[in-house]
Design an enzyme around this catalytic site. Structure first.
Site, mmCIF file in Angstrom:
data_model
loop_
_atom_site.group_PDB
_atom_site.id
_atom_site.type_symbol
_atom_site.label_atom_id
_atom_site.label_comp_id
_atom_site.label_asym_id
_atom_site.label_seq_id
_atom_site.Cartn_x
_atom_site.Cartn_y
_atom_site.Cartn_z
ATOM 1 N N ARG A 67 -35.254 4.157 -12.275
ATOM 2 C CA ARG A 67 -35.034 2.968 -11.766
ATOM 3 C C ARG A 67 -34.336 3.155 -10.346
ATOM 4 O O ARG A 67 -33.860 2.316 -9.659
ATOM 5 C CB ARG A 67 -34.364 1.994 -12.341
ATOM 6 C CG ARG A 67 -34.685 1.763 -13.776
ATOM 7 C CD ARG A 67 -36.166 1.359 -13.951
ATOM 8 N NE ARG A 67 -36.048 -0.050 -13.780
ATOM 9 C CZ ARG A 67 -37.250 -0.690 -13.735
ATOM 10 N NH1 ARG A 67 -38.318 0.076 -13.914
ATOM 11 N NH2 ARG A 67 -37.220 -1.943 -13.484
ATOM 12 N N HIS A 68 -34.456 4.341 -9.610
ATOM 13 C CA HIS A 68 -33.876 4.416 -8.312
ATOM 14 C C HIS A 68 -34.908 5.480 -7.408
ATOM 15 O O HIS A 68 -35.033 6.414 -7.866
ATOM 16 C CB HIS A 68 -32.515 5.079 -8.271
ATOM 17 C CG HIS A 68 -31.727 5.100 -7.142
ATOM 18 N ND1 HIS A 68 -32.080 6.102 -6.044
ATOM 19 C CD2 HIS A 68 -30.711 4.544 -6.805
ATOM 20 C CE1 HIS A 68 -31.272 5.735 -5.156
ATOM 21 N NE2 HIS A 68 -30.262 4.802 -5.537
ATOM 22 N N HIS A 141 -52.219 -30.122 32.244
ATOM 23 C CA HIS A 141 -52.335 -31.266 31.335
ATOM 24 C C HIS A 141 -53.873 -31.376 30.657
ATOM 25 O O HIS A 141 -54.231 -32.439 29.923
ATOM 26 C CB HIS A 141 -51.879 -32.715 31.543
ATOM 27 C CG HIS A 141 -50.548 -32.465 32.137
ATOM 28 N ND1 HIS A 141 -49.343 -32.691 31.386
ATOM 29 C CD2 HIS A 141 -50.074 -32.565 33.517
ATOM 30 C CE1 HIS A 141 -48.102 -32.743 32.393
ATOM 31 N NE2 HIS A 141 -48.754 -32.318 33.204
ATOM 32 N N SER A 262 -72.874 -19.449 12.363
ATOM 33 C CA SER A 262 -72.750 -20.428 11.241
ATOM 34 C C SER A 262 -73.861 -20.270 10.085
ATOM 35 O O SER A 262 -75.089 -19.787 10.503
ATOM 36 C CB SER A 262 -72.701 -21.897 11.860
ATOM 37 O OG SER A 262 -73.230 -22.860 10.974
ATOM 38 N N LYS A 268 -74.948 -21.877 16.630
ATOM 39 C CA LYS A 268 -73.533 -21.582 16.855
ATOM 40 C C LYS A 268 -73.403 -20.283 17.425
ATOM 41 O O LYS A 268 -73.638 -19.029 17.104
ATOM 42 C CB LYS A 268 -72.766 -21.699 15.822
ATOM 43 C CG LYS A 268 -72.769 -23.046 15.206
ATOM 44 C CD LYS A 268 -72.072 -24.281 16.129
ATOM 45 C CE LYS A 268 -70.610 -24.151 15.654
ATOM 46 N NZ LYS A 268 -69.690 -24.812 16.588
ATOM 47 N N SER A 307 -36.472 -5.048 -0.109
ATOM 48 C CA SER A 307 -37.795 -5.575 -0.468
ATOM 49 C C SER A 307 -38.604 -6.324 0.770
ATOM 50 O O SER A 307 -39.758 -5.985 0.771
ATOM 51 C CB SER A 307 -37.631 -6.411 -1.486
ATOM 52 O OG SER A 307 -36.572 -7.427 -1.381
ATOM 53 N N ALA A 308 -37.896 -7.050 1.632
ATOM 54 C CA ALA A 308 -38.339 -7.840 2.684
ATOM 55 C C ALA A 308 -38.726 -6.804 3.690
ATOM 56 O O ALA A 308 -40.196 -7.033 3.908
ATOM 57 C CB ALA A 308 -37.182 -8.575 3.208
ATOM 58 N N ILE A 311 -42.406 -4.821 2.943
ATOM 59 C CA ILE A 311 -43.602 -5.723 3.151
ATOM 60 C C ILE A 311 -43.756 -6.207 4.875
ATOM 61 O O ILE A 311 -44.620 -5.790 5.330
ATOM 62 C CB ILE A 311 -43.424 -7.226 2.602
ATOM 63 C CG1 ILE A 311 -43.427 -6.990 0.967
ATOM 64 C CG2 ILE A 311 -44.567 -8.026 2.920
ATOM 65 C CD1 ILE A 311 -42.897 -8.175 0.403
#
Length: 431
Positions: A67-68, A141, A262, A268, A307-308, A311
């Site tokens: 487990r390691h 704009h 499409s 398209k 764990s983060a 990923i």
């Protein structure tokens, strides 16, 4: 990252095989360093270098019991060695290996990303020079403002990506760093010379101070920098999407023979590549929160970040590599409709030259407020009646008494907006 948005060159860096190979290289280099200090016989180090092998499946099998993952790895490697196996992991703690190897793997990823950035910048430079004097409508704009050139737009993107490359090179110095300082960072059971030797041979720097881990502000800065690169690309992609709108159609992504836009509408031709870049950028940017939340680890170490990062780091680097390559090709093959750019300039009845008329009146001695109040009503009338702006100006004797026909010609000459383009390009390093 899913296979759809992955390139093999980058994905291969984040495989278990490459990760374990990086761990093994750190372990072997540590043995070499101990040998240089007289602790491990050179013959044993030679055997370790020649015979130590990674077997990912066997390591995972052992991990089911331990487990390691690092313990499982060292035991698997030891199975490929003789008595010299006792030196594997000598004086080290798990994160000495894991964090240092991770920085080495990130370095491999960074070498690909830097090449990606340089290629994209080269394509932008070529586009800028090709369309340096191609007049188009500048919009503020979302509304027609004054003419610019498509080359100036590309020069803007070029300089932004040059800044991104500079930032990327800076963050490489922060992230390509190792540590081999023991369980709490005090070098209690391993001298600093080991760390220095290993990191030098991996081509990375050493952390001046560490705990059992490298501090995660480095990784947060790294992810934020990659997210900024992705967001710049998204900005460019959104511009392409807007310029490809049917009512604008100044540029268009290349559309291959046999390509379909499409399932329902055969006509398209959509900017799907730029839309793809927009979506990928959102994913990359989303990991900023994860990276920042990884910073406050407990005391000298916990593994809440682990764990983060398993990923986040593959996802971000693989996705950015994919996006850079795809968007480089989009820009390189972009169709530019110069006639449509010119036609769009003419759509607003010459209103875009209102500032030129305003300044000409001021230059002739009229106070600004008076000049503005003369020009604006003509501009509004032009909008509302679709009458050419110059025609309305020429009907106002209070203006034509001040400005001659030749002076009005100068006011309404779009080439005036090219006057400083060379200066802009010189400042951008594109001359």
């Amino acid at each position: 990252m899913i296979e759809r948005y992955s390139r093999d060159e980058m994905s291969s860096i984040w495989t278990d095989q490459n990760r374990y190979e990086a761990w093994l290289e750190v372990e072997i280099l540590a043995c070499e360093a101990w040998s240089e200090l007289g602790y491990i016989p050179k013959e044993d180090v030679k055997k370790i270098r020649e015979n130590a092998k990674v077997n990912v499946e066997r390591a995972k099998e052992i991990e089911q019991e331990t487990r390691h993952d690092v313990v499982a790895f060292t035991r698997q490697v030891s199975e490929t060695l003789g008595d010299e196996r006792k030196w594997v992991h000598y004086g080290l703690t798990s994160t000495d290996v894991v964090d240092t190897a991770l920085s080495y793997v990130i370095k491999q990823a960074n070498e690909i990303l830097e090449k990606d950035l340089e290629r994209f910048i080269d394509v932008l430079a070529a586009k800028a020079k090709k369309y340096q004097y191609t007049l188009m409508m500048g919009r503020t704009h979302g509304v027609h403002a004054e003419p610019t050139t498509f080359g100036v737009k590309m020069a803007l993107w070029y300089t932004e990506m040059k800044r991104n490359l500079k930032r990327f090179k800076e963050v490489r110095k922060e992230i390509e760093v190792g540590k081999m300082s023991g369980a709490v960072g005090t070098f209690a059971n391993i001298p600093p010379e080991i760390e220095a030797y290993v990191c030098e041979h991996l081509g990375i720097d050493t952390a001046a101070v560490s705990t059992q881990t490298l501090q995660r502000d480095r990784h947060a800065y790294y992810i934020a920098t990659l997210a900024l690169i992705a967001t710049s690309m998204e900005k460019f992609a959104v511009e392409i999407r807007n310029l490809q709108k049917t009512e604008t159609r100044e540029v268009e992504e290349a559309f291959a023979k046999g390509q379909k836009g499409s399932s329902a509408m055969p006509h398209k031709r959509n900017p799907i590549g730029s839309e793809n870049i927009t979506g990928i950028s959102r994913v990359i940017r989303g990991y900023i929160t994860t990276a920042y939340e990884n910073i406050p680890l407990w005391h000298e170490r916990d593994i809440s970040h682990s764990s983060a990062e398993r990923i986040m780091l593959p996802d971000v680097t693989i996705a950015l590599d994919y996006a850079l390559n795809r968007f480089t090709n989009i820009v390189d093959r972009l169709t530019v409709y110069e006639d449509n750019m010119r036609n769009n300039i003419d759509k607003t009845y010459g209103l875009i030259f209102s500032q030129r008329v305003l300044l000409a009146l001021i230059n002739k001695g009229m106070v600004r407020e008076e000049a503005y109040d003369k020009v604006q009503p003509k501009a509004m009338e032009s909008w509302e009646t679709k009458t050419p702006f110059r025609e309305l100006i020429e009907q106002d004797s209070s203006i034509t008494d001040v400005l001659s026909s030749e002076e009005l010609d100068d006011c309404f000459d779009p080439k005036h907006h090219l006057n400083q383009v060379d200066t802009i390009f010189a400042r951008a390093g594109l001359s």
